[in-house]
Motif scaffolding. Structure first.
Motif, PDB file in Angstrom:
ATOM      1  N   ILE A 210       0.850  -1.199   0.000  1.00 36.55           N
ATOM      2  CA  ILE A 210       0.000   0.000   0.000  1.00 36.55           C
ATOM      3  C   ILE A 210       0.882   1.245   0.000  1.00 36.55           C
ATOM      4  O   ILE A 210       1.701   1.431   0.901  1.00 36.55           O
ATOM      5  N   PRO A 211       0.743   2.122  -0.985  1.00 36.85           N
ATOM      6  CA  PRO A 211       1.537   3.359  -1.005  1.00 36.85           C
ATOM      7  C   PRO A 211       1.014   4.357   0.024  1.00 36.85           C
ATOM      8  O   PRO A 211      -0.181   4.651   0.062  1.00 36.85           O
ATOM      9  N   MET A 212       1.900   4.872   0.857  1.00 36.15           N
ATOM     10  CA  MET A 212       1.523   5.840   1.883  1.00 36.15           C
ATOM     11  C   MET A 212       2.533   6.974   1.917  1.00 36.15           C
ATOM     12  O   MET A 212       3.728   6.770   1.674  1.00 36.15           O
ATOM     13  N   CYS A 213       2.048   8.149   2.250  1.00 34.78           N
ATOM     14  CA  CYS A 213       2.908   9.316   2.415  1.00 34.78           C
ATOM     15  C   CYS A 213       3.104   9.532   3.908  1.00 34.78           C
ATOM     16  O   CYS A 213       2.193   9.977   4.608  1.00 34.78           O
ATOM     17  N   ILE A 214       4.282   9.220   4.415  1.00 32.78           N
ATOM     18  CA  ILE A 214       4.601   9.375   5.832  1.00 32.78           C
ATOM     19  C   ILE A 214       5.316  10.700   6.005  1.00 32.78           C
ATOM     20  O   ILE A 214       6.398  10.912   5.448  1.00 32.78           O
ATOM     21  N   THR A 215       4.722  11.642   6.751  1.00 28.96           N
ATOM     22  CA  THR A 215       5.251  12.999   6.814  1.00 28.96           C
ATOM     23  C   THR A 215       6.165  13.244   8.007  1.00 28.96           C
ATOM     24  O   THR A 215       6.721  14.334   8.135  1.00 28.96           O
ATOM     25  N   GLN A 216       6.285  12.256   8.901  1.00 30.24           N
ATOM     26  CA  GLN A 216       7.230  12.361  10.006  1.00 30.24           C
ATOM     27  C   GLN A 216       7.916  11.024  10.202  1.00 30.24           C
ATOM     28  O   GLN A 216       7.310   9.973   9.963  1.00 30.24           O
ATOM     29  N   ASP A 217       9.175  11.062  10.637  1.00 31.78           N
ATOM     30  CA  ASP A 217       9.843   9.824  11.013  1.00 31.78           C
ATOM     31  C   ASP A 217       9.059   9.177  12.156  1.00 31.78           C
ATOM     32  O   ASP A 217       8.652   9.859  13.104  1.00 31.78           O
ATOM     33  N   ASP A 410       3.252   3.884  -8.589  1.00 28.30           N
ATOM     34  CA  ASP A 410       4.226   4.962  -8.776  1.00 28.30           C
ATOM     35  C   ASP A 410       3.533   6.322  -8.794  1.00 28.30           C
ATOM     36  O   ASP A 410       4.060   7.309  -8.260  1.00 28.30           O
ATOM     37  N   ASP A 411       2.346   6.388  -9.403  1.00 24.11           N
ATOM     38  CA  ASP A 411       1.592   7.644  -9.430  1.00 24.11           C
ATOM     39  C   ASP A 411       1.242   8.092  -8.017  1.00 24.11           C
ATOM     40  O   ASP A 411       1.379   9.276  -7.665  1.00 24.11           O
ATOM     41  N   LEU A 412       0.789   7.144  -7.201  1.00 19.28           N
ATOM     42  CA  LEU A 412       0.382   7.474  -5.838  1.00 19.28           C
ATOM     43  C   LEU A 412       1.581   7.914  -5.001  1.00 19.28           C
ATOM     44  O   LEU A 412       1.489   8.873  -4.228  1.00 19.28           O
ATOM     45  N   LEU A 413       2.694   7.237  -5.161  1.00 13.26           N
ATOM     46  CA  LEU A 413       3.890   7.596  -4.395  1.00 13.26           C
ATOM     47  C   LEU A 413       4.440   8.954  -4.828  1.00 13.26           C
ATOM     48  O   LEU A 413       4.963   9.714  -4.012  1.00 13.26           O
ATOM     49  N   ALA A 414       4.282   9.267  -6.113  1.00 17.68           N
ATOM     50  CA  ALA A 414       4.812  10.528  -6.639  1.00 17.68           C
ATOM     51  C   ALA A 414       4.059  11.733  -6.074  1.00 17.68           C
ATOM     52  O   ALA A 414       4.583  12.858  -6.094  1.00 17.68           O
ATOM     53  N   GLN A 415       2.865  11.524  -5.548  1.00 18.22           N
ATOM     54  CA  GLN A 415       2.068  12.617  -5.004  1.00 18.22           C
ATOM     55  C   GLN A 415       2.519  13.037  -3.604  1.00 18.22           C
ATOM     56  O   GLN A 415       2.052  14.025  -3.058  1.00 18.22           O
ATOM     57  N   CYS A 416       3.426  12.262  -3.015  1.00 19.04           N
ATOM     58  CA  CYS A 416       3.875  12.522  -1.646  1.00 19.04           C
ATOM     59  C   CYS A 416       4.996  13.547  -1.640  1.00 19.04           C
ATOM     60  O   CYS A 416       6.037  13.356  -2.262  1.00 19.04           O
ATOM     61  N   THR A 417       4.786  14.647  -0.924  1.00 19.75           N
ATOM     62  CA  THR A 417       5.818  15.659  -0.729  1.00 19.75           C
ATOM     63  C   THR A 417       5.894  15.972   0.757  1.00 19.75           C
ATOM     64  O   THR A 417       4.915  16.435   1.345  1.00 19.75           O
ATOM     65  N   VAL A 418       7.016  15.695   1.366  1.00 19.64           N
ATOM     66  CA  VAL A 418       7.190  15.929   2.793  1.00 19.64           C
ATOM     67  C   VAL A 418       7.728  17.326   3.007  1.00 19.64           C
ATOM     68  O   VAL A 418       8.743  17.709   2.421  1.00 19.64           O
ATOM     69  N   GLN A 419       7.054  18.113   3.834  1.00 22.75           N
ATOM     70  CA  GLN A 419       7.458  19.486   4.080  1.00 22.75           C
ATOM     71  C   GLN A 419       8.609  19.532   5.070  1.00 22.75           C
ATOM     72  O   GLN A 419       8.719  18.706   5.934  1.00 22.75           O
TER      73      GLN A 419
END
Length: 419
Positions: A210-217, A410-419
């Motif tokens: 499952i592609p996920m965007c994790i924004t903090q360690d 890959d599309d879903l992972l590419a949407q992740c941007t960590v500030q």
């Protein structure tokens, strides 16, 4: 609730709607997969899969409740004309392989996840309502197969599952939970499904992660989850650890079950986006592997485990769009000691709308983090509120809320941007 607040809630609800066919962490995946039976050859799949489902009849243990509407039989969907309510439960049973995964220190059976999935009578809407495990309720009395009576009492909602699971039987645990849900809400539960640790891992691995965007360690010794901020394709072990995550040494994890619900709903949303982007509905081998993984890990009622029934139900839901599925959480507020939660007056409105088979206009309000934690859950990025309200949405880079079928991993992972 005032007219203006209802209108605002309706706007928030629209923003929280999720893509996909019947979307739920466990049982609805079976319905989604069943659509593929119509495409790739139903009889071929039946020969491979039938018999894999673990079905149980616990109807003798469940108290009867008068349905809100009578079924009218139509070709295909055996429940056509009637709304359906499916109770989905995640078990933390620690026996066998589950003990290896989750540890063997927990006695008995408990459930960390309970979702009421409502399918409208006209098959144009699906609503999934999460019930917090720490919600204070009157737990119903229940009876086990051997006639043992288990007395209920006022306390945490998940006591019901534990009471029924005293002898390690998922069907008994489900029956006790169903009785409590029906007594609490007045909503008749038509079907049920229980999934365990090992099964959840297998299902995630069967679809390739499952592609996920994790924004903090995140660093959690208890959950055995150590992951850096950024885009990740979570495997089964990681996804399960993330779904169960409640405490961590770092990562903005407050310890709140409400915060965990927000993470679980985002995980489910990403699972559905992943399924929509895959060729599951035309690839016999892949859909067979996926359904086998689900079937071998779930215990459910006999009708929900009948492939002919699932075929008809899935066919009746074929017209659902990305705006037709909604996540919500029982409206709650903290108890005076901030250790548990109780239902607010809006919860009664939610139950009435589900009984009346009308779209939900209310949802939980407020912060999904613990009251003693001044921060918000910002361990994942999400396009809209998936739990308590828009204010509870984790911070970080939002993914595209208007995503459609056909997105690759890959599309879903590419949407992740960590500030």
């Amino acid at each position: 609730m005032t007219a203006s607040s209802r209108e605002a809630a309706a706007v928030r609800r629209h923003g929280a709607r999720q893509p996909g066919h019947p979307v739920l962490r466990f049982g609805a995946l079976v319905v989604v997969a069943a659509v593929g039976f119509l495409t790739v050859g139903y009889l071929e799949l039946v020969s491979r899969i039938e018999g894999q489902f673990d079905t149980r009849d616990n109807s003798s243990l469940v108290n009867e409740i008068t349905p809100t509407s009578a079924a009218t039989t139509e070709p295909g969907d055996a429940s056509a004309g009637s709304a359906l309510n499916i109770l989905l439960m995640g078990s933390d049973d620690r026996s066998g392989e589950n003990g290896v995964i989750g540890g063997t220190d927990a006695g008995g059976m408990r459930n960390d996840t309970t979702i009421v999935m409502h399918i409208s009578a006209d098959r144009t809407r699906v609503e999934l309502v999460s019930i917090p495990r720490d919600l204070q309720v009157q737990v119903s009395d229940c009876t086990l197969f051997d006639g043992t009576k288990v007395k209920g009492w006022y306390g945490d909602f998940n006591i019901a599952f534990s009471n029924g699971g005293k002898q390690g039987d998922a069907a008994e645990a489900a029956a006790c939970t169903i009785n409590t849900v029906q007594d609490l809400t007045g909503i008749p539960i038509d079907h049920w499904a229980v999934v365990d640790f090992a099964g959840f891992e297998s299902m995630v691995d069967a679809i390739g992660g499952i592609p996920m965007c994790i924004t903090q360690d995140i660093s959690s010794k208890k959950a055995n989850l150590y992951i850096d901020a950024g885009p990740h394709l979570l495997n089964g072990q990681q996804a399960l650890a993330y779904a169960r995550l409640r405490t961590a040494e770092s990562g903005g994890v407050s310890g709140s079950d409400l915060q965990r619900i927000t993470r679980q709903q985002e995980l489910l949303r990403q699972t559905m986006r992943t399924l929509m982007g895959k060729n599951l509905l035309t690839d016999t081998a892949e859909i067979t592997q996926f359904v086998k993984a689900m079937a071998g890990s779930m215990t459910m009622d006999e009708q929900l485990g009948d492939l002919t029934y699932l075929e008809g139900l899935a066919w009746s839901l074929r017209g659902l769009s990305i705006d037709d599925v909604t996540f919500a959480t029982v409206p709650w507020e903290y108890t005076s000691d901030f250790l548990n939660v109780v239902a607010t007056d809006d919860a009664a409105t939610m139950w009435q709308e589900l009984r009346d088979d009308t779209p939900l206009t209310v949802d939980a309000k407020g912060d999904a983090s613990s009251a003693w934690d001044t921060g918000h859950d910002n361990t994942t990025a999400t396009p809209a509120a998936t739990g308590a309200s828009s204010s509870a949405a984790p911070s970080g880079s939002a993914t595209d809320a208007s995503s459609t079928a056909g997105e690759s991993t890959d599309d879903l992972l590419a949407q992740c941007t960590v500030q």
